[in-house]
Design a protein around this motif. Structure first.
Motif, PDB file in Angstrom:
ATOM      1  N   PHE A  76       0.847  -0.983  -0.128  1.00  0.00           N
ATOM      2  CA  PHE A  76      -0.087   0.003   0.087  1.00  0.00           C
ATOM      3  C   PHE A  76       0.887   1.244  -0.086  1.00  0.00           C
ATOM      4  O   PHE A  76       0.335   2.441   0.086  1.00  0.00           O
ATOM      5  CB  PHE A  76      -1.167  -0.183   1.344  1.00  0.00           C
ATOM      6  CG  PHE A  76      -1.727  -1.183   1.087  1.00  0.00           C
ATOM      7  CD1 PHE A  76      -2.952  -1.301   0.088  1.00  0.00           C
ATOM      8  CD2 PHE A  76      -1.974  -2.172   1.978  1.00  0.00           C
ATOM      9  CE1 PHE A  76      -3.663  -2.392  -0.012  1.00  0.00           C
ATOM     10  CE2 PHE A  76      -2.720  -3.093   2.018  1.00  0.00           C
ATOM     11  CZ  PHE A  76      -3.644  -3.262   1.037  1.00  0.00           C
ATOM     12  N   ASP A  77       2.232   1.208  -0.012  1.00  0.00           N
ATOM     13  CA  ASP A  77       3.101   2.123   0.043  1.00  0.00           C
ATOM     14  C   ASP A  77       2.773   2.996  -1.383  1.00  0.00           C
ATOM     15  O   ASP A  77       2.779   2.508  -2.513  1.00  0.00           O
ATOM     16  CB  ASP A  77       4.508   1.690  -0.154  1.00  0.00           C
ATOM     17  CG  ASP A  77       5.433   3.027  -0.038  1.00  0.00           C
ATOM     18  OD1 ASP A  77       5.736   3.580  -0.972  1.00  0.00           O
ATOM     19  OD2 ASP A  77       6.221   2.983   0.866  1.00  0.00           O
ATOM     20  N   SER A  78       2.885   4.384  -1.507  1.00  0.00           N
ATOM     21  CA  SER A  78       2.396   5.075  -2.839  1.00  0.00           C
ATOM     22  C   SER A  78       3.168   4.798  -3.716  1.00  0.00           C
ATOM     23  O   SER A  78       3.276   4.978  -4.913  1.00  0.00           O
ATOM     24  CB  SER A  78       2.472   6.578  -2.396  1.00  0.00           C
ATOM     25  OG  SER A  78       3.700   6.997  -1.889  1.00  0.00           O
ATOM     26  N   ASP A  79       4.765   4.785  -3.337  1.00  0.00           N
ATOM     27  CA  ASP A  79       5.728   4.419  -4.380  1.00  0.00           C
ATOM     28  C   ASP A  79       5.602   2.912  -5.133  1.00  0.00           C
ATOM     29  O   ASP A  79       5.655   2.804  -6.325  1.00  0.00           O
ATOM     30  CB  ASP A  79       7.017   4.122  -3.909  1.00  0.00           C
ATOM     31  CG  ASP A  79       7.639   5.722  -3.529  1.00  0.00           C
ATOM     32  OD1 ASP A  79       7.104   6.616  -3.904  1.00  0.00           O
ATOM     33  OD2 ASP A  79       8.661   5.842  -2.447  1.00  0.00           O
ATOM     34  N   PHE A  80       5.210   2.247  -4.235  1.00  0.00           N
ATOM     35  CA  PHE A  80       4.684   0.806  -4.684  1.00  0.00           C
ATOM     36  C   PHE A  80       3.510   0.805  -5.836  1.00  0.00           C
ATOM     37  O   PHE A  80       3.605   0.080  -6.646  1.00  0.00           O
ATOM     38  CB  PHE A  80       4.611  -0.209  -3.661  1.00  0.00           C
ATOM     39  CG  PHE A  80       4.001  -1.828  -4.431  1.00  0.00           C
ATOM     40  CD1 PHE A  80       5.179  -2.826  -4.601  1.00  0.00           C
ATOM     41  CD2 PHE A  80       2.690  -2.004  -4.324  1.00  0.00           C
ATOM     42  CE1 PHE A  80       4.501  -3.820  -5.317  1.00  0.00           C
ATOM     43  CE2 PHE A  80       2.391  -3.238  -4.857  1.00  0.00           C
ATOM     44  CZ  PHE A  80       3.338  -4.189  -5.345  1.00  0.00           C
ATOM     45  N   LEU A  81       2.605   1.542  -5.412  1.00  0.00           N
ATOM     46  CA  LEU A  81       1.507   1.677  -6.280  1.00  0.00           C
ATOM     47  C   LEU A  81       1.635   2.434  -7.489  1.00  0.00           C
ATOM     48  O   LEU A  81       1.167   1.793  -8.355  1.00  0.00           O
ATOM     49  CB  LEU A  81       0.180   2.577  -5.381  1.00  0.00           C
ATOM     50  CG  LEU A  81      -0.373   1.911  -4.061  1.00  0.00           C
ATOM     51  CD1 LEU A  81      -1.065   2.651  -3.507  1.00  0.00           C
ATOM     52  CD2 LEU A  81      -1.086   0.396  -4.536  1.00  0.00           C
ATOM     53  N   THR A  82       2.676   3.244  -7.529  1.00  0.00           N
ATOM     54  CA  THR A  82       2.903   3.825  -8.828  1.00  0.00           C
ATOM     55  C   THR A  82       3.794   2.849  -9.642  1.00  0.00           C
ATOM     56  O   THR A  82       3.466   2.719 -10.827  1.00  0.00           O
ATOM     57  CB  THR A  82       4.037   5.161  -8.504  1.00  0.00           C
ATOM     58  OG1 THR A  82       3.120   6.145  -7.643  1.00  0.00           O
ATOM     59  CG2 THR A  82       4.346   5.824  -9.661  1.00  0.00           C
ATOM     60  N   ILE A  83       4.598   2.171  -8.973  1.00  0.00           N
ATOM     61  CA  ILE A  83       5.347   1.144  -9.723  1.00  0.00           C
ATOM     62  C   ILE A  83       4.347   0.118 -10.385  1.00  0.00           C
ATOM     63  O   ILE A  83       4.401  -0.502 -11.694  1.00  0.00           O
ATOM     64  CB  ILE A  83       6.260   0.338  -8.938  1.00  0.00           C
ATOM     65  CG1 ILE A  83       7.558   1.376  -8.446  1.00  0.00           C
ATOM     66  CG2 ILE A  83       6.949  -0.744  -9.640  1.00  0.00           C
ATOM     67  CD1 ILE A  83       8.375   0.762  -7.412  1.00  0.00           C
ATOM     68  N   MET A  84       3.241  -0.465  -9.664  1.00  0.00           N
ATOM     69  CA  MET A  84       2.418  -1.288  -9.933  1.00  0.00           C
ATOM     70  C   MET A  84       1.321  -0.976 -10.950  1.00  0.00           C
ATOM     71  O   MET A  84       1.300  -1.550 -12.281  1.00  0.00           O
ATOM     72  CB  MET A  84       1.535  -1.643  -8.901  1.00  0.00           C
ATOM     73  CG  MET A  84       0.546  -3.155  -9.124  1.00  0.00           C
ATOM     74  SD  MET A  84       1.607  -4.247  -9.643  1.00  0.00           S
ATOM     75  CE  MET A  84       0.374  -5.618  -9.614  1.00  0.00           C
ATOM     76  N   ASP A  85       0.945   0.365 -10.876  1.00  0.00           N
ATOM     77  CA  ASP A  85       0.143   1.069 -12.014  1.00  0.00           C
ATOM     78  C   ASP A  85       0.992   1.253 -13.676  1.00  0.00           C
ATOM     79  O   ASP A  85       0.436   0.981 -14.463  1.00  0.00           O
ATOM     80  CB  ASP A  85      -0.187   2.414 -11.666  1.00  0.00           C
ATOM     81  CG  ASP A  85      -1.279   2.449 -10.671  1.00  0.00           C
ATOM     82  OD1 ASP A  85      -1.780   1.347 -10.376  1.00  0.00           O
ATOM     83  OD2 ASP A  85      -1.522   3.526  -9.927  1.00  0.00           O
ATOM     84  N   ASP A  86       2.351   1.465 -13.394  1.00  0.00           N
ATOM     85  CA  ASP A  86       3.056   1.554 -14.685  1.00  0.00           C
ATOM     86  C   ASP A  86       3.258   0.055 -15.242  1.00  0.00           C
ATOM     87  O   ASP A  86       3.261   0.051 -16.353  1.00  0.00           O
ATOM     88  CB  ASP A  86       4.630   2.117 -14.204  1.00  0.00           C
ATOM     89  CG  ASP A  86       4.762   3.707 -13.938  1.00  0.00           C
ATOM     90  OD1 ASP A  86       3.174   4.276 -13.954  1.00  0.00           O
ATOM     91  OD2 ASP A  86       5.457   4.229 -13.212  1.00  0.00           O
ATOM     92  N   THR A  87       3.381  -0.610 -14.379  1.00  0.00           N
ATOM     93  CA  THR A  87       3.821  -1.866 -14.892  1.00  0.00           C
ATOM     94  C   THR A  87       2.606  -2.632 -15.319  1.00  0.00           C
ATOM     95  O   THR A  87       2.261  -3.097 -16.565  1.00  0.00           O
ATOM     96  CB  THR A  87       4.083  -3.102 -13.623  1.00  0.00           C
ATOM     97  OG1 THR A  87       5.303  -2.584 -13.101  1.00  0.00           O
ATOM     98  CG2 THR A  87       4.248  -4.454 -14.382  1.00  0.00           C
ATOM     99  N   MET A  88       1.208  -2.442 -15.093  1.00  0.00           N
ATOM    100  CA  MET A  88      -0.196  -2.706 -15.441  1.00  0.00           C
ATOM    101  C   MET A  88      -0.194  -1.998 -16.674  1.00  0.00           C
ATOM    102  O   MET A  88      -0.838  -2.610 -17.616  1.00  0.00           O
ATOM    103  CB  MET A  88      -1.068  -2.450 -14.491  1.00  0.00           C
ATOM    104  CG  MET A  88      -0.999  -3.368 -13.115  1.00  0.00           C
ATOM    105  SD  MET A  88      -2.321  -3.150 -11.765  1.00  0.00           S
ATOM    106  CE  MET A  88      -3.773  -2.883 -12.610  1.00  0.00           C
TER     107      MET A  88
END
Length: 86
Positions: A9-21
């Protein structure tokens, strides 16, 4: 290894996941919002594939060519398929 761990739920992780998706959607030419990569073995990939394309009662032709043929039988049956071997 000295970097801090990113939680799901870390905002950096969410950004990485959104980019990957987004990149996954482009690679597979889909508009599915929830397209994402899953880390796993070849078996995990086959299981994900077969469980998503086989519905209960579907006839599934599996060529038995050793270990992976036997795995195909197992996965198709688990997904509810009616297995026909050759």
């Amino acid at each position: 290894m000295s970097n801090r761990i990113l939680g799901q739920f870390d905002s950096d992780f969410l950004t990485i996941m959104d980019d990957t998706m987004e990149l996954t959607r482009q690679a597979f030419e889909t508009k599915n919002k929830w397209a994402f990569a899953v880390d796993g073995s070849g078996r995990a990939g086959l299981e994900a594939l077969m469980s998503n394309i086989i519905s209960k009662g579907d006839k599934v032709l599996v060529p038995v060519l050793g270990r992976f043929g036997n795995l195909g039988i197992e996965l198709a049956q688990r997904a509810g398929g009616e297995v026909i071997t050759m």
